[in-house]
Design a protein around this motif. Sequence first.
Motif, PDB file in Angstrom:
ATOM      1  N   ILE A 192       0.855  -1.183   0.000  1.00  0.00           N
ATOM      2  CA  ILE A 192       0.000   0.000   0.000  1.00  0.00           C
ATOM      3  C   ILE A 192       0.892   1.234   0.000  1.00  0.00           C
ATOM      4  O   ILE A 192       1.753   1.388   0.869  1.00  0.00           O
ATOM      5  N   THR A 193       0.684   2.098  -0.990  1.00  0.00           N
ATOM      6  CA  THR A 193       1.521   3.282  -1.157  1.00  0.00           C
ATOM      7  C   THR A 193       0.654   4.531  -1.176  1.00  0.00           C
ATOM      8  O   THR A 193      -0.382   4.561  -1.848  1.00  0.00           O
ATOM      9  N   GLY A 194       1.114   5.554  -0.439  1.00  0.00           N
ATOM     10  CA  GLY A 194       0.431   6.839  -0.444  1.00  0.00           C
ATOM     11  C   GLY A 194       1.179   7.838  -1.310  1.00  0.00           C
ATOM     12  O   GLY A 194       2.416   7.890  -1.304  1.00  0.00           O
ATOM     13  N   HIS A 195       0.444   8.639  -2.078  1.00  0.00           N
ATOM     14  CA  HIS A 195       1.027   9.654  -2.951  1.00  0.00           C
ATOM     15  C   HIS A 195       0.334  10.999  -2.696  1.00  0.00           C
ATOM     16  O   HIS A 195      -0.858  11.043  -2.382  1.00  0.00           O
ATOM     17  N   THR A 196       1.076  12.075  -2.856  1.00  0.00           N
ATOM     18  CA  THR A 196       0.504  13.416  -2.780  1.00  0.00           C
ATOM     19  C   THR A 196       0.840  14.178  -4.055  1.00  0.00           C
ATOM     20  O   THR A 196       1.650  13.713  -4.870  1.00  0.00           O
ATOM     21  N   ASP A 197       0.243  15.343  -4.202  1.00  0.00           N
ATOM     22  CA  ASP A 197       0.656  16.206  -5.303  1.00  0.00           C
ATOM     23  C   ASP A 197       1.847  17.053  -4.836  1.00  0.00           C
ATOM     24  O   ASP A 197       2.390  16.842  -3.745  1.00  0.00           O
ATOM     25  N   ARG A 198       2.259  18.022  -5.635  1.00  0.00           N
ATOM     26  CA  ARG A 198       3.450  18.797  -5.300  1.00  0.00           C
ATOM     27  C   ARG A 198       3.123  20.065  -4.506  1.00  0.00           C
ATOM     28  O   ARG A 198       3.991  20.874  -4.229  1.00  0.00           O
ATOM     29  N   THR A 199       1.903  20.228  -4.114  1.00  0.00           N
ATOM     30  CA  THR A 199       1.546  21.379  -3.293  1.00  0.00           C
ATOM     31  C   THR A 199       2.172  21.235  -1.910  1.00  0.00           C
ATOM     32  O   THR A 199       1.967  20.205  -1.260  1.00  0.00           O
ATOM     33  N   PHE A 247       1.514  10.984 -10.950  1.00  0.00           N
ATOM     34  CA  PHE A 247       0.685  10.348 -11.968  1.00  0.00           C
ATOM     35  C   PHE A 247       0.610  11.237 -13.203  1.00  0.00           C
ATOM     36  O   PHE A 247       0.706  10.760 -14.327  1.00  0.00           O
ATOM     37  N   ASN A 248       0.440  12.519 -12.981  1.00  0.00           N
ATOM     38  CA  ASN A 248       0.398  13.504 -14.060  1.00  0.00           C
ATOM     39  C   ASN A 248       1.615  14.413 -13.916  1.00  0.00           C
ATOM     40  O   ASN A 248       1.607  15.379 -13.165  1.00  0.00           O
ATOM     41  N   LYS A 249       2.677  14.090 -14.633  1.00  0.00           N
ATOM     42  CA  LYS A 249       3.917  14.839 -14.511  1.00  0.00           C
ATOM     43  C   LYS A 249       3.812  16.234 -15.121  1.00  0.00           C
ATOM     44  O   LYS A 249       4.541  17.144 -14.709  1.00  0.00           O
ATOM     45  N   GLU A 250       2.934  16.395 -16.087  1.00  0.00           N
ATOM     46  CA  GLU A 250       2.791  17.702 -16.721  1.00  0.00           C
ATOM     47  C   GLU A 250       2.101  18.709 -15.804  1.00  0.00           C
ATOM     48  O   GLU A 250       2.296  19.913 -15.935  1.00  0.00           O
ATOM     49  N   ASN A 251       1.291  18.197 -14.882  1.00  0.00           N
ATOM     50  CA  ASN A 251       0.594  19.067 -13.931  1.00  0.00           C
ATOM     51  C   ASN A 251       0.795  18.519 -12.528  1.00  0.00           C
ATOM     52  O   ASN A 251      -0.021  17.736 -12.021  1.00  0.00           O
ATOM     53  N   PRO A 252       1.891  18.864 -11.861  1.00  0.00           N
ATOM     54  CA  PRO A 252       2.211  18.303 -10.534  1.00  0.00           C
ATOM     55  C   PRO A 252       1.148  18.588  -9.482  1.00  0.00           C
ATOM     56  O   PRO A 252       1.068  17.872  -8.482  1.00  0.00           O
ATOM     57  N   GLN A 253       0.329  19.621  -9.669  1.00  0.00           N
ATOM     58  CA  GLN A 253      -0.708  19.955  -8.695  1.00  0.00           C
ATOM     59  C   GLN A 253      -2.057  19.308  -9.026  1.00  0.00           C
ATOM     60  O   GLN A 253      -3.046  19.547  -8.324  1.00  0.00           O
TER      61      GLN A 253
END
Length: 311
Positions: A192-199, A247-253
């Motif tokens: 189980i892995t948790g991910h966040t955006d770049r904010t 997941f979306n490298k073009e839009n880190p947020q």
Amino acid sequence: MEDRPIIVKRVKKKGGGHHGGAWKVAFADFAMALMAFFLVMWATNQATPEQKEDISRYFSDPVGYEEGGNPNPVDLGGAPAVTRNEGPSDVAPEPLSLNEDNVKELAEAMERRQTEQLMQELDQKLEESETLQKFKDQLLIDITDEGLRIQIVDRSNRPMFASGSDELQPYSRDILFELAEPLAKVSNRLSITGHTDRTPFAQTNEQYTNWELSADRANAARRTLVAGGVPESHIGRIVGLADSVLFNKENPQAPVNRRISIIVLTEAAQKAIEERESSDTASAEDRETMANDNWMERARESQVKESEVNW
């Protein structure tokens, strides 16, 4: 002159011996026997030494061979011969030999089938479950090198967690409870892995960042899955990756970057994790050196004495 009776003699003709049709029957029998003879000769020529031995045993003891052996010793191709095994065979079957590579390939093939079956079961559950139907656009299921992966992603109007928190939304708990049922049936470990955006994480506590938040969210998902029926022993790894794998490298947020990834690990992936994290990865010599090393004593000796400090 008195009348005399007139006698008429009828001569019954009989066909000659060699002029009748009996010879045709005899010739047909001869041709049939000759064809059978050539067929036997051809089959004998095509048979292997083992098959010829079977034929010899059959004619030596037809009854015993029929009861305890193969009634079709010569396979001429075409449909497979039917073998009756009603009694002990005279010839011991050859043992089935499998090397390590064969066993590994069979195990991997079986695991692939189980993974594909689990994926089909999850797809079916997505179609049948009213709860999952509502959030179908937030569930992404695919197969990776590590195993079957289920990703639950955020949408702009439906985040999984409260903002800046590891508290699951009620509908997120419902999703995890629905997924817990099929996941509890598999014996494979879960990652189980948790991910966040770049904010950046907006808190007064500078020690709590997206790294801590992603790990806490992965643990929150673990607790919910366990509450839904997944055995605690099936949990193999909890990871917080913050925004290091977008997941979306073009839009880190982008909201889709905020997600929980659940992977049903393959045996090979689980073994690789265990070997990578185990102390056994060090050589036997290195482990012995570390075990005998009196590092505590050396640490004391390396400490600076108070009298030597220039205040």
